[in-house]
Motif scaffolding. Structure first.
Motif, PDB file in Angstrom:
ATOM      1  N   ARG A  94      44.601  24.349 -11.101  1.00  0.00           N
ATOM      2  CA  ARG A  94      45.943  24.493 -10.525  1.00  0.00           C
ATOM      3  C   ARG A  94      45.946  25.629  -9.504  1.00  0.00           C
ATOM      4  O   ARG A  94      45.238  26.615  -9.643  1.00  0.00           O
ATOM      5  N   CYS A 154      47.271  19.948  -8.413  1.00  0.00           N
ATOM      6  CA  CYS A 154      46.385  20.202  -9.557  1.00  0.00           C
ATOM      7  C   CYS A 154      45.473  18.996  -9.759  1.00  0.00           C
ATOM      8  O   CYS A 154      45.844  17.855  -9.477  1.00  0.00           O
ATOM      9  N   GLU A 199      48.719  16.692 -14.825  1.00  0.00           N
ATOM     10  CA  GLU A 199      49.406  17.573 -15.784  1.00  0.00           C
ATOM     11  C   GLU A 199      49.798  16.811 -17.049  1.00  0.00           C
ATOM     12  O   GLU A 199      49.599  17.302 -18.173  1.00  0.00           O
TER      13      GLU A 199
END
Length: 636
Positions: free
Chosen positions: A158, A122, A139
Motif C-alpha cells: 500500500r 494497493c 484489500e
C-alpha cells in the motif's frame, strides 16, 4: 576504452529548428529495448560499463531556443492513468470528441458497497509472489484471508508511490515493503499496478467499441511536477514493463493537467482562468505530495509556466499517519502492531472509516468527533497492557480531549484538526513564500485541486489564509488531474513554456588559466594544460524555456566503438565546476557508433531538447546520417 579515455573530444555546435515529434523522440526507456529487457534491468540493475572520465574540449557553443510545434495526437483514443499515492484511476476520450471524458465507474469498495471513481493504490501478491489483485479487490481479498487466518505468506503493498519522492539512491533494485515488512523490487510492484490498470482499461475499451485496438491508444501517466529525472525514468520503465509501448506514452505533470482541464470547464469561476493574461497559482494536493505551479493564459490559447514547480510531502496520507500515531500513543505500539497483524480486515476498515470522516472536518468544526474502536483492538490492549485506557489517555496529556465509551472513541475537534495542521501549515507557508516573490505580484487567482484539496478543512484554511486571492475549487477537484491528462494527451502543445527546475550541462575541459582555475583542477592532456571538471551549462535553473528548446553539440569520439557522456544538474544558476556544491551527475548517455573506419567517420551530433515534461535526447551520425534516440540513464 584503452589509453584514449582521457583525451578530449573535439566539438562544435549546430542547431535544428524542428522540435522532435512525440512519435520520433523517446526518453528513459527507448533504446530499442523490449519488455523482457526491462525485466532483466529491474532485477539485476545491469548497465553498461563506463569510464571514470570522458572530458570534452569547449570550442564554439551557443544556445538556440526553438519552440517547435508538434501535431495533435493522431491516435484514436487517449487513455490517462492517475497513479496516486492513496488512490488510482483512469479516464479516456476519443479523438473525434476529446472533451467527452469517460471515467471508469466500476470500482466497488466491497464491504462498504461504495462505488468510486478511483480505487486504492494497493497490490496483493500470492505466497509465490505472483500478482493476485489490485485496489479494492486486493484489500477485500486480504481482509477475507485475514478473517480466516489464511493471510500468512500473502503480500499486500500500500502507498508505495512515495518511494519515488526522495530519489537519492533510487535504482532498478530499489525495494518496497508490504504491510508486514516483506520486501519486493519496487519496479515489479509499480509495473504490476500499471499492468492491472492498463488491462482493465483495454478490457473496458473492447466492450465499448468495435474496430479500435490497443495500438490505437495514446497512453498518459500523471506524475508530480516536483519529481526529478530519476523518478520519471523509473515510472516510464515500469510502464513499459507493464506493456505500454514507450513511443505511445507521455508523462503529464499533475498540476499542469489540472490547470489544462479547468481551461475548458464552463462554470463561471473556471472561466475566469481561461481569460487571456490570467495568472494563477495551482495547488495540487494529493495523497502523498503537494505540487505547486504558476501559470499564465497566452493569447494563443496555450499556458505558460511562470514559476518552477515546487512542493513537498504534504499530502493527505500524513493526516492518516497522524491519526494512527494518536492511536499508537493511546493503545501502545505493541497493541497496534499486533492488531494490524492479526486483524487486517479491521485495520483496513479503520482506514476506510477515517477517510470518510476526515473529508467532513471543517475549520469551524466544534465538539467531539466519533471514531469506531474495534473490539479486537480493545482485547489486545487488555492482553498486553496492565494499565487502563484512561490512564494511557492521561499519560499522553489528552485527558478531557479524548474519551472512550463502549466501542466509540470520542476525540475533541481541536485534536482532530491538529492532525491536519502539520502538512497543511507546511504547504501554506510554502505557497506564501512563492507569492511573496516580486514577479508573482500579479497572481490574483488560486486553483485548488487534488484529492486532499477536496477536504473541507483544507479548503477553509486556504480561503482564510489567502483572503486576498480568489480561490477556485472546481467540482470533483480530485478528478481534475485525471481529466486534464486526457486533454493533454490529445494536445501536448497546450503548454508553451516551462520554467527549469535545475541548471543542466555536461563536463568539459578548458584551457587552464592559473588566475581562474585552482591548481587541483589542472590536468595535462597531450602536453597541454587543461582545467578539468568545468560545467558546460545548457539551461539555467529558474529560466523560462519554450517547449522544444534545443542544444546541439558536435563531437569527434576518441574511441572506435562507443562514447559515454555524463550529464549533470545543479541547483544554482551559475555552477563553474561539476564538483561544486549542489551539482549532481544525474546519469550518462551511451552512444554506440560501430560504423566507419576512422574516428572522423564517427563524428556525431547529440541534441538535448528541454522544456517538455521529460528531457529528450537524440543523436545523428554525420557520415552515415543515422539518427536515433538516446537515454540518459539516471537509475543506478
Amino acid at each position: 576504452m584503452g589509453n584514449n579515455q582521457d583525451k578530449p573530444l573535439t566539438e562544435h555546435t549546430s542547431h535544428s529548428n524542428r522540435a522532435p515529434s512525440r512519435r520520433e523522440t523517446h526518453t528513459s526507456s527507448d533504446v530499442s529495448l523490449k519488455n523482457d529487457d526491462f525485466k532483466d534491468m529491474a532485477v539485476s540493475g545491469k548497465k553498461a560499463n563506463r569510464p571514470s572520465d570522458i572530458p570534452f574540449k569547449s570550442d564554439d557553443f551557443t544556445n538556440m531556443a526553438v519552440s517547435g510545434k508538434r501535431k495533435r495526437s493522431s491516435y484514436l483514443v487517449v487513455a490517462a492513468f492517475d497513479f496516486g499515492t492513496t488512490y488510482s484511476g483512469y479516464a479516456m476520450s476519443f479523438r473525434d470528441n476529446p472533451l467527452n471524458i469517460i471515467t471508469n465507474q466500476s470500482w466497488i469498495a466491497g464491504s462498504e458497497k461504495l462505488i468510486s471513481l478511483k480505487t486504492p493504490t494497493c497490490v496483493l501478491l500470492k505466497p509465490n509472489k505472483e500478482f493476485h489483485s489490485f485496489g479494492f479487490e486486493a484489500e477485500n481479498k486480504y481482509s477475507d484471508l485475514s478473517l480466516d487466518d489464511e493471510h500468512h505468506g500473502w503480500l499486500l503493498f500500500r502507498r508505495f508511490k512515495m518511494k519515488l519522492h526522495n530519489t537519492e539512491g533510487l535504482s532498478r533494485d530499489t525495494t518496497v515493503e508490504d504491510v508486514n515488512g516483506n520486501s519486493m523490487p519496487a519496479m515489479t510492484i509499480f509495473s504490476m499496478s500499471l499492468r492491472y490498470l492498463r488491462d482493465h482499461f483495454v478490457e473496458s475499451l473492447e466492450k465499448k467499441t468495435l474496430g479500435v485496438t490497443e495500438t490505437d491508444v495514446q497512453y498518459v501517466i500523471t506524475v508530480p511536477a516536483i519529481w526529478d529525472d530519476r523518478a520519471k525514468q523509473f515510472m516510464r520503465e515500469a510502464a513499459v514493463m507493464s506493456g505500454m509501448e514507450s513511443s505511445r506514452l507521455l508523462l503529464a505533470l499533475e498540476p499542469e493537467a489540472a490547470s489544462i482541464w479547468c481551461q475548458v470547464v464552463t462554470t463561471q469561476e473556471e472561466q475566469i482562468l481561461a481569460g487571456v493574461g490570467s495568472k494563477y497559482i495551482v495547488v495540487d494536493l494529493g495523497g502523498g505530495t503537494a505540487d505547486i505551479s504558476v501559470h499564465e493564459k497566452q493569447p494563443s490559447g496555450q499556458l505558460k509556466e511562470l514559476h518552477k514547480a515546487s512542493g513537498g510531502p504534504w499530502g493527505g496520507s500524513y493526516v492518516d499517519n497522524n491519526y494512527i500515531s494518536c492511536l499508537t500513543n493511546i493503545f501502545g505500539k505493541a497493541t497496534i502492531d499486533r492488531f494490524k497483524k492479526e486483524q487486517m480486515a479491521d485495520f483496513i476498515d479503520l482506514h476506510r472509516e477515517f477517510e470518510t470522516k476526515k473529508r467532513g472536518i471543517r475549520f469551524d468544526t466544534e465538539g467531539k468527533v466519533t471514531f469506531k474502536v474495534y473490539v479486537a483492538m480493545m482485547d489486545i490492549f487488555k492482553d498486553i497492557e496492565s494499565h487502563s485506557l484512561q490512564e494511557s489517555i492521561e499519560n499522553v496529556g489528552l485527558s478531557g480531549k479524548i474519551t472512550i465509551t463502549g466501542d466509540k472513541l470520542r476525540v475533541d475537534s481541536s485534536v482532530v484538526k491538529s492532525w491536519f495542521d502539520g502538512p497543511v501549515d507546511s504547504m501554506i507557508c510554502h505557497v506564501k513564500d512563492i507569492l511573496s516573490e516580486p514577479k508573482m505580484k500579479d497572481v490574483k487567482l488560486m486553483l485548488l485541486v487534488g484529492g486532499f484539496g477536496e477536504s473541507q478543512y483544507v479548503q477553509n484554511r486556504m480561503v482564510k489564509e489567502f483572503g486576498s486571492k480568489y480561490v477556485i475549487i472546481p467540482e470533483e477537484a480530485g478528478l481534475a488531474v485525471l481529466k486534464g491528462a486526457v486533454r493533454f494527451g490529445h494536445d501536448p502543445d497546450i503548454m508553451s513554456a516551462r520554467v527549469m527546475q535545475y541548471t543542466y550541462g555536461i563536463r568539459i575541459l578548458l584551457p587552464y588559466d592559473e588566475f581562474l582555475h585552482p591548481s587541483r583542477k589542472l590536468k595535462v592532456v597531450n602536453g597541454e594544460k587543461k582545467a578539468k571538471d568545468v560545467f558546460d551549462k545548457f539551461v539555467t535553473v529558474g529560466s523560462e524555456i519554450p517547449v522544444g528548446y534545443k542544444v546541439t553539440k558536435r563531437k569527434t569520439p576518441n574511441d572506435m566503438n562507443r562514447t559515454f557522456i555524463p550529464v549533470f544538474r545543479a541547483s544554482s544558476d551559475a555552477p563553474y565546476f561539476t564538483t561544486d556544491q549542489g551539482c549532481t551527475e544525474i546519469g550518462f548517455l551511451v552512444i554506440n557508433h560501430p560504423e566507419g573506419k576512422s574516428l572522423q567517420d564517427k563524428v556525431f551530433d547529440v541534441t538535448f531538447t528541454f522544456g517538455d515534461t521529460e528531457l529528450f535526447v537524440e543523436a545523428k551520425m554525420l557520415h552515415s546520417e543515422r539518427e536515433f534516440s538516446l537515454t540518459i540513464d539516471c537509475l543506478k
